[in-house]
Motif scaffolding. Structure first.
Motif, PDB file in Angstrom:
ATOM      1  N   ALA A 100      13.102   1.686  -4.953  1.00 23.26           N
ATOM      2  CA  ALA A 100      12.596   0.616  -5.102  1.00 23.26           C
ATOM      3  C   ALA A 100      11.944   0.249  -6.404  1.00 23.26           C
ATOM      4  N   PRO A 101      11.863  -0.875  -7.040  1.00 23.17           N
ATOM      5  CA  PRO A 101      11.105  -1.241  -8.287  1.00 23.17           C
ATOM      6  C   PRO A 101       9.672  -1.063  -7.707  1.00 23.17           C
ATOM      7  N   SER A 102       9.204  -1.786  -6.666  1.00 21.92           N
ATOM      8  CA  SER A 102       7.825  -1.686  -6.233  1.00 21.92           C
ATOM      9  C   SER A 102       7.962  -1.655  -4.647  1.00 21.92           C
ATOM     10  N   ILE A 103       6.781  -0.889  -4.217  1.00 22.22           N
ATOM     11  CA  ILE A 103       6.920  -0.865  -2.699  1.00 22.22           C
ATOM     12  C   ILE A 103       5.260  -1.169  -2.350  1.00 22.22           C
ATOM     13  N   ALA A 104       5.034  -2.037  -1.259  1.00 23.59           N
ATOM     14  CA  ALA A 104       4.142  -2.488  -0.880  1.00 23.59           C
ATOM     15  C   ALA A 104       3.067  -1.182  -0.569  1.00 23.59           C
ATOM     16  N   ASP A 105       1.815  -1.318  -1.066  1.00 26.94           N
ATOM     17  CA  ASP A 105       0.908  -0.194  -1.087  1.00 26.94           C
ATOM     18  C   ASP A 105       0.651   0.353   0.465  1.00 26.94           C
ATOM     19  N   ILE A 106       0.580  -0.168   1.609  1.00 28.66           N
ATOM     20  CA  ILE A 106       0.422   0.243   2.796  1.00 28.66           C
ATOM     21  C   ILE A 106       1.441   1.031   3.294  1.00 28.66           C
ATOM     22  N   HIS A 107       2.907   0.143   3.054  1.00 25.28           N
ATOM     23  CA  HIS A 107       4.156   0.871   3.681  1.00 25.28           C
ATOM     24  C   HIS A 107       4.369   2.137   2.676  1.00 25.28           C
ATOM     25  N   TYR A 108       4.048   2.034   1.626  1.00 24.25           N
ATOM     26  CA  TYR A 108       4.045   3.202   0.844  1.00 24.25           C
ATOM     27  C   TYR A 108       3.270   4.436   1.240  1.00 24.25           C
ATOM     28  N   SER A 109       2.373   4.026   1.909  1.00 21.27           N
ATOM     29  CA  SER A 109       1.348   5.163   2.353  1.00 21.27           C
ATOM     30  C   SER A 109       1.908   5.562   3.495  1.00 21.27           C
ATOM     31  N   ASN A 110       2.390   4.828   4.580  1.00 18.21           N
ATOM     32  CA  ASN A 110       2.994   5.161   5.586  1.00 18.21           C
ATOM     33  C   ASN A 110       4.090   5.916   5.569  1.00 18.21           C
ATOM     34  N   CYS A 111       4.890   5.826   4.655  1.00 24.96           N
ATOM     35  CA  CYS A 111       6.060   6.429   4.242  1.00 24.96           C
ATOM     36  C   CYS A 111       5.851   7.961   3.857  1.00 24.96           C
ATOM     37  N   THR A 112       4.754   8.053   3.105  1.00 24.10           N
ATOM     38  CA  THR A 112       4.219   9.569   2.816  1.00 24.10           C
ATOM     39  C   THR A 112       3.632  10.222   3.845  1.00 24.10           C
ATOM     40  N   LYS A 113       3.166   9.506   4.872  1.00 22.80           N
ATOM     41  CA  LYS A 113       2.363  10.090   6.127  1.00 22.80           C
ATOM     42  C   LYS A 113       3.575  10.400   7.176  1.00 22.80           C
ATOM     43  N   ARG A 114       4.730  10.066   6.947  1.00 21.42           N
ATOM     44  CA  ARG A 114       5.891  10.230   7.956  1.00 21.42           C
ATOM     45  C   ARG A 114       7.109  11.123   7.646  1.00 21.42           C
ATOM     46  N   GLY A 115       6.941  11.211   6.458  1.00 17.41           N
ATOM     47  CA  GLY A 115       8.278  12.096   5.603  1.00 17.41           C
ATOM     48  C   GLY A 115       9.247  11.223   5.024  1.00 17.41           C
ATOM     49  N   VAL A 116       8.922   9.929   4.577  1.00 16.58           N
ATOM     50  CA  VAL A 116       9.857   9.338   3.920  1.00 16.58           C
ATOM     51  C   VAL A 116       9.489   9.206   2.451  1.00 16.58           C
ATOM     52  N   VAL A 117      10.432   9.619   1.521  1.00 15.77           N
ATOM     53  CA  VAL A 117       9.691   9.694  -0.020  1.00 15.77           C
ATOM     54  C   VAL A 117      10.100   8.147  -0.522  1.00 15.77           C
ATOM     55  N   PRO A 118       9.060   7.730  -0.969  1.00 17.39           N
ATOM     56  CA  PRO A 118       8.920   6.393  -1.807  1.00 17.39           C
ATOM     57  C   PRO A 118       9.206   6.829  -3.163  1.00 17.39           C
ATOM     58  N   VAL A 119      10.367   6.244  -3.752  1.00 16.36           N
ATOM     59  CA  VAL A 119      10.773   6.417  -5.171  1.00 16.36           C
ATOM     60  C   VAL A 119      10.544   5.022  -5.736  1.00 16.36           C
ATOM     61  N   ILE A 120       9.816   5.074  -7.151  1.00 12.66           N
ATOM     62  CA  ILE A 120       9.666   3.843  -7.803  1.00 12.66           C
ATOM     63  C   ILE A 120      10.669   4.050  -9.078  1.00 12.66           C
ATOM     64  N   LEU A 121      11.581   3.201  -9.087  1.00  7.09           N
ATOM     65  CA  LEU A 121      12.321   3.189 -10.411  1.00  7.09           C
ATOM     66  C   LEU A 121      12.320   1.620 -10.933  1.00  7.09           C
ATOM     67  N   ASP A 122      12.405   1.313 -12.266  1.00  8.51           N
ATOM     68  CA  ASP A 122      12.524   0.039 -12.637  1.00  8.51           C
ATOM     69  C   ASP A 122      13.345  -0.711 -11.946  1.00  8.51           C
ATOM     70  N   ARG A 123      13.292  -2.044 -12.153  1.00 10.96           N
ATOM     71  CA  ARG A 123      14.138  -2.852 -11.542  1.00 10.96           C
ATOM     72  C   ARG A 123      15.679  -3.128 -11.815  1.00 10.96           C
ATOM     73  N   ASP A 124      15.809  -2.795 -13.198  1.00 14.25           N
ATOM     74  CA  ASP A 124      17.108  -3.003 -13.808  1.00 14.25           C
ATOM     75  C   ASP A 124      17.943  -1.579 -13.489  1.00 14.25           C
ATOM     76  N   THR A 125      17.296  -0.563 -13.108  1.00 12.35           N
ATOM     77  CA  THR A 125      17.860   0.707 -12.689  1.00 12.35           C
ATOM     78  C   THR A 125      18.400   0.550 -11.304  1.00 12.35           C
ATOM     79  N   CYS A 126      17.433   0.292 -10.440  1.00 12.72           N
ATOM     80  CA  CYS A 126      17.718  -0.307  -9.101  1.00 12.72           C
ATOM     81  C   CYS A 126      18.805  -1.162  -8.846  1.00 12.72           C
ATOM     82  N   ALA A 127      18.878  -2.304  -9.670  1.00 14.43           N
ATOM     83  CA  ALA A 127      19.867  -3.237  -9.552  1.00 14.43           C
ATOM     84  C   ALA A 127      21.293  -2.698 -10.077  1.00 14.43           C
ATOM     85  N   LEU A 128      21.415  -1.857 -10.782  1.00 13.04           N
ATOM     86  CA  LEU A 128      22.586  -1.129 -11.329  1.00 13.04           C
ATOM     87  C   LEU A 128      22.870  -0.289 -10.351  1.00 13.04           C
TER      88      LEU A 128
END
Length: 202
Positions: A100-128
């Motif tokens: 996603a272009p941005s991920i809410a801070d707490i959700h991002y942290s919860n992802c890393t603590k449970r084994g889901v990789v949060p990947v930040i890419l720019d909005r145009d790339t995600c839309a494409l």
């Protein structure tokens, strides 16, 4: 938790800006046991199902996206409440990475603590990427955590940043307890020395 190195999987596009945790899993399901066989249905429940249980026209219901292991989302993914269940619902459906272009801070942290990789890419790339997935629903994306790269549906390579600590724990499958137990020998030695120096503790 399960270590994450490299994942190549079908990816599902979620075209919702500010998709909050109540959309990811509605609050009324938060008391349900995580081993409930119905748990996978709670993910995007109100976006996926009508009140009579029939399916809505929603990307996650498309059979072409069945078995998806990656979500490609829009801005501010996972905003709203801090509920860890939002990550539990993702995992219950086999989702191991969110792009996603941005991920809410707490959700991002919860992802890393449970084994889901949060990947930040720019909005145009995600839309494409989402457009490419809609055009070719069986397309796969590769998330390589070691190399910190994503290969999009068209094979284009995109680099992403992640904190060294988060990368380490995801690569090694370390939740908070496992991280603490990495220091078990030092903890044990400290406790032994403390008892020896303060016999009144015994």
């Amino acid at each position: 938790m399960q270590p994450f190195t490299t994942l190549t999987a079908v990816a599902v596009p979620i075209d919702i800006a500010n998709c909050d945790t109540d959309q990811i899993i509605p609050a009324r399901f938060l008391r349900r046991a995580k081993d409930d066989p119905e748990y996978p249905r709670f993910l995007f429940h109100d976006l996926r199902f009508n009140t009579d249980g029939s399916e809505k026209d929603f990307s996650f219901n498309d059979s072409a996206f069945q078995g998806a292991g990656i979500v490609v989302a829009d801005i501010n993914w996972g905003c709203g409440s801090s509920r860890e269940n939002a990550v539990t619902a993702l995992l219950a459906n086999g989702i191991r990475a969110v792009i996603a272009p941005s991920i809410a801070d707490i959700h991002y942290s919860n992802c890393t603590k449970r084994g889901v990789v949060p990947v930040i890419l720019d909005r145009d790339t995600c839309a494409l990427m989402r457009r490419q997935l809609h055009d070719n629903p069986s397309a796969r994306i590769t998330v390589d955590l070691k190399a910190q790269t994503v290969l999009g549906p068209d094979g284009a390579r995109h680099d992403f940043d992640i904190r060294a600590f988060d990368r380490y724990r995801l690569l090694h499958g370390l939740d908070d307890i496992a991280l603490t137990l990495e220091h078990e020998a030092a903890i044990t030695a400290f406790e032994a020395n403390r008892r020896a120096a303060s016999d009144w503790l015994s």
